[in-house]
Design an enzyme around this catalytic site. Structure first.
Site, PDB file in Angstrom:
ATOM      1  N   CYS A  77       1.010  -3.963  -3.304  1.00  0.00           N
ATOM      2  CA  CYS A  77       0.163  -3.941  -4.499  1.00  0.00           C
ATOM      3  C   CYS A  77      -0.826  -2.791  -4.473  1.00  0.00           C
ATOM      4  CB  CYS A  77      -0.582  -5.258  -4.634  1.00  0.00           C
ATOM      5  SG  CYS A  77      -1.560  -5.655  -3.201  1.00  0.00           S
TER       6      CYS A  77
ATOM      7  N   GLY B  19      -9.359   5.150  14.708  1.00  0.00           N
ATOM      8  CA  GLY B  19     -10.658   4.537  14.979  1.00  0.00           C
ATOM      9  C   GLY B  19     -10.953   3.312  14.137  1.00  0.00           C
TER      10      GLY B  19
END
Ligand code: PMP
Length: 398
Positions: free
Chosen positions: A329, A204
């Site tokens: 990261c 969603g």
């Protein structure tokens, strides 16, 4: 300072129309849809209407082939493990090297449990070689699972052709696609371009519905077994009390996505293309990861030679721009992204990738602002970078 949000492949703002339809299921109709009283039955009906809406949006498929999950990650786990459980005689899985971890790590787990997995490589542009793919199909191939669109680069994969080839070789091979980044941006039609696909997952929160809801399509007749046990919900195929407001929101978001897909391919694409062209013009030694290949209309993944993606993101953030890096990261790892590694992005840029991913809520003014500040950010960081001189001398196109 107002925020410019261009990280829509990570998550999206919830559409106001979605918030509106969800609201009553938080405040008034909070009942368990399995309960017997009338109000609870209304919640159960809301789920059924949502299922019909989602089925309609995916190409007018029969609604009972859709089951709601808590995420695309769950839908992918359920698809892959469910197929493996139902087909113990077949052992071989084909996937790509650039899948989302919710497919890739499931494949790795399947290997630990005794399956053999072929990881299709991609070219420097991020494309799959269809001739090489054909050669990987085997008599014991159980499943082909390849994403429709890559979340990092936006590369689109020819899942229709992959499915067609698999079925023509052996109709017993099952085909799954992770369509999480595709819905609302490109055509997703399970009775059209994807009619040979057996299982499809999505989430969603990539299409302006909340986080924590997803769906899995399982075509009638496909050999698949449930993966979650402990309740009769979703006709026994996904145990657990249903998240009624989120399911209702997901269906509304799907409906909106079918109405806005043209806008993604015209206005959003035009913004992305202008961003790409203007940044390439202003910044030396800048490349587009996936350039020349079919890509999502909203995604721009840039290889910025000679500097670290993390420092670019920090500077972008200081200028009110929310983007993301191609490197891992966010997971706290310094390893470069598996996607960019698979695309053989040169070492001078593999740590310096930045992804801008737009949505229909972005404006031309957002693009203007990025174009105004990004070249200077790159120039300043390169001046300070110990890698920049090295990168310059390794590349000739300065
Ligand atoms: N597949 C792809 C291609 C994705 O981009 C993501 C989200 N980054 C997922 C799966 C996982 O989705 P969710 O957050 O709903 O688990």
């Amino acid at each position: 300072m107002s925020i410019i949000y261009v990280d829509n492949n990570a998550t999206t703002a919830i559409a106001p129309e979605v918030v509106e339809v969800m609201q009553p299921y938080f405040t008034h109709n909070y009942f368990n849809p399995s309960s017997m009283y009338q109000a609870a039955q209304e919640a159960a009906e809301a789920i059924q209407h949502a299922r019909e809406k989602v089925a309609h949006c995916l190409g007018h498929v029969e609604p009972d082939q859709i089951l709601f999950t808590g995420s695309a990650t769950e839908a992918n786990n359920s698809a892959l493990f469910g197929v493996a459980q139902a087909n113990p005689k077949r052992n071989h899985v084909i996937t790509s090297a650039v899948e989302h971890p919710s497919v890739l790590e499931v494949c790795q787990e399947m290997e630990r449990r005794g399956h053999e997995v072929t990881y299709l490589p991609v070219s420097h542009q991020g494309e799959i070689d269809l001739d090489a793919y054909v050669k990987t199909l085997r008599p014991d191939t159980l499943l082909v699972t390849v994403m429709m669109a890559n979340n990092e680069t936006g590369n689109l994969f020819p899942i229709d052709q992959l499915a067609e080839i698999a079925k023509a070789t052996d109709p017993g091979i099952l085909v799954h696609t992770d369509a999480t980044q595709a819905i609302g941006k490109v055509e997703v039609n399970l009775e059209g371009n994807l009619k040979q696909v057996d299982l499809l997952s999505f989430s969603g929160h990539k299409l302006h519905a909340p986080k924590g809801v997803g769906a899995l399509f399982v075509r009638r007749g496909a050999r698949w077994r449930p993966y979650m046990f402990g309740g009769h919900q979703e006709r026994g195929r996904r145990a657990g009390t249903e998240n009624v407001p989120y399911i209702v929101g997901l269906a509304k978001a799907c409906e909106l996505a079918t109405q806005t897909v043209d806008e993604e391919q015209t206005r959003v694409k035009a913004m992305r293309d202008r961003l790409e062209a203007e940044l390439l013009e202003k910044i030396p030694m800048l490349e587009v990861n996936g350039q020349g290949a079919e890509r999502l209309p909203n995604t721009l993944n840039l290889a910025v030679h000679g500097i670290e993606g993390e420092s670019i993101l920090y500077e972008l953030s200081a200028n009110g721009i929310c983007a993301s890096s191609g490197s891992a990261c966010t997971s706290g790892s310094l390893d470069p992204s598996h996607v960019l590694k698979a695309m053989a992005v040169p070492f001078t840029a593999i740590h310096g990738s930045v992804r801008f991913s737009l949505s229909r809520y972005n404006t031309d003014a957002d693009v203007d602002h990025i174009v105004a500040v990004f070249p200077e950010i790159v120039a300043n960081l390169r001046r300070l970078s110990p890698f920049w001189d090295n990168a310059k001398s390794c590349l000739t196109n300065v």
